[in-house]
Design a protein around this motif. Structure first.
Motif, PDB file in Angstrom:
ATOM      1  N   THR A 167      -5.863 -30.175 -15.820  1.00 20.79           N
ATOM      2  CA  THR A 167      -6.898 -30.055 -14.791  1.00 20.79           C
ATOM      3  C   THR A 167      -8.231 -29.902 -15.470  1.00 20.79           C
ATOM      4  N   THR A 168      -9.272 -29.882 -14.677  1.00 15.08           N
ATOM      5  CA  THR A 168     -10.599 -29.703 -15.259  1.00 15.08           C
ATOM      6  C   THR A 168     -10.735 -28.325 -15.887  1.00 15.08           C
ATOM      7  N   GLY A 169      -9.840 -27.445 -15.523  1.00 19.81           N
ATOM      8  CA  GLY A 169      -9.848 -26.139 -16.192  1.00 19.81           C
ATOM      9  C   GLY A 169      -9.677 -26.296 -17.694  1.00 19.81           C
ATOM     10  N   ALA A 170      -8.979 -27.339 -18.082  1.00 15.12           N
ATOM     11  CA  ALA A 170      -8.765 -27.571 -19.514  1.00 15.12           C
ATOM     12  C   ALA A 170     -10.064 -27.915 -20.216  1.00 15.12           C
ATOM     13  N   VAL A 207     -12.799 -26.248 -19.453  1.00 15.58           N
ATOM     14  CA  VAL A 207     -13.477 -24.954 -19.564  1.00 15.58           C
ATOM     15  C   VAL A 207     -13.043 -24.275 -20.853  1.00 15.58           C
TER      16      VAL A 207
END
Lengths: 149, 168
Positions: B4-7, B9
């Motif tokens: 996810t885009t969390g990756a 961060v």
């Protein structure tokens, strides 16, 4: 020589033990974490000094510990694998507002701790205002609020 | 691993996280084993720690800790049969190799009436009344780390052997 060896051995021992203990240990989250840190300092001091209370031995121990710290930081900058070995990597605990509960359990973090960090760092009031929560290498929590916060 | 885009961060590494998990569990098992061993006396003071050695016909009995720690005194408890007293004296000999592993022989109770260097060791003579067993306590401070073989003899009798491990 003995003082240097003891200090070096104790430094390496502590690095290994705290690596096993996990990121949240000694993150100074609660007063007890600070007490634990103080107790550990009291426990290791006599082992390094070995009954020798001279200024020379104390100075040698301090210098050895600082030297090891410098060597470790240089190696960590130089070799990424060593950096990861010693300090690990940050870990996502909330991803786009979704609680990653398995990771919360794995890293011994609960929602109360996340909300505490959210309030303290970002002034947030509710969990749905948190977009990302990250467990940093230091064991501290950092919060990225949602865009409309 | 969540893609996810969390990756973006944080730079996550699922393989490293798995390895860390395994290492942590191994570490916890080792720590638990260490605590268990300590409780049982593997590092002194416990069930596994006490040991007794005896000469023939219990003329000389020795009680000691199997495990001791550098800088922390330990004791050798000796008991001598009253029949071994000669003219109100008993002699206990300890080998040099063991004595050299000690930082200091802290105290001997009761104090010996004489000491002499004999036969690669030291002979301690104590008063003995010949009616009751003579009890002697050697308080020793371990210095040299590792496994040490000690020998203790009564007069010229064959020595009894004992082993101690000194931890750092």
């Amino acid at each position: 020589m003995d003082a240097v060896l003891r200090a070096a051995a104790m430094y390496l021992f502590l690095v290994i033990v705290f690596r096993f203990a996990g990121k949240r240990t000694l993150a100074e989250v609660t007063p007890f974490d600070l007490i634990l840190l103080l107790i550990i300092a009291e426990a290791v001091g006599p082992a390094m000094l070995d009954g020798d209370h001279s200024f020379t031995t104390s100075a040698l121990v301090v210098v050895t510990l600082i030297a090891f710290e410098i060597v470790f930081t240089v190696l960590q900058r130089r070799f990424e694998w060593f950096d990861r070995l010693v300090d690990g990597l940050p870990v996502l605990l909330i991803d786009n507002g979704e609680l990653l509960t398995k990771r919360l359990r794995r890293f011994r973090v609960d929602e109360v701790a996340i909300m505490e960090a959210a309030r303290e760092l970002q002034g947030l009031e509710r969990m749905d205002q948190v977009k990302y929560a990250v467990l940093e290498r230091s064991g501290k929590l950092t919060i990225v609020p949602t865009n409309n916060n | 691993m969540r893609n996810t885009t969390g990756a973006q961060v944080v730079r996550e590494d699922a393989r490293l996280q798995r390895k860390e998990r395994v290492a942590e569990v191994v570490g916890w098992v080792l720590m638990a084993a260490l605590i268990g061993a300590a409780v049982l006396g593997l590092f002194a003071d416990g069930l596994l720690d006490q040991s007794e050695s005896a000469g023939s016909a219990e003329r000389l009995e020795l009680e000691h800790e199997r495990f001791a720690r550098h800088g922390t005194p330990t004791t050798l408890e000796v008991s001598v049969s009253p029949a071994e007293a000669r003219d109100g004296v008993v002699e206990i000999w300890i080998n040099d190799a063991y004595l050299d592993a000690l930082d200091v022989l802290e105290t001997v109770v009761p104090p010996p009436i004489s000491t002499a260097t004999v036969r690669d060791g030291v002979a301690f003579r104590f008063k003995a009344d010949g009616m009751e067993p003579t009890h002697i306590t050697f308080a020793v401070d371990p210095e040299s780390v590792g496994r040490h073989e000690g020998e203790m003899a009564l007069w010229d009798a064959p020595p009894i052997r004992f082993t101690q491990v000194f931890y750092p």
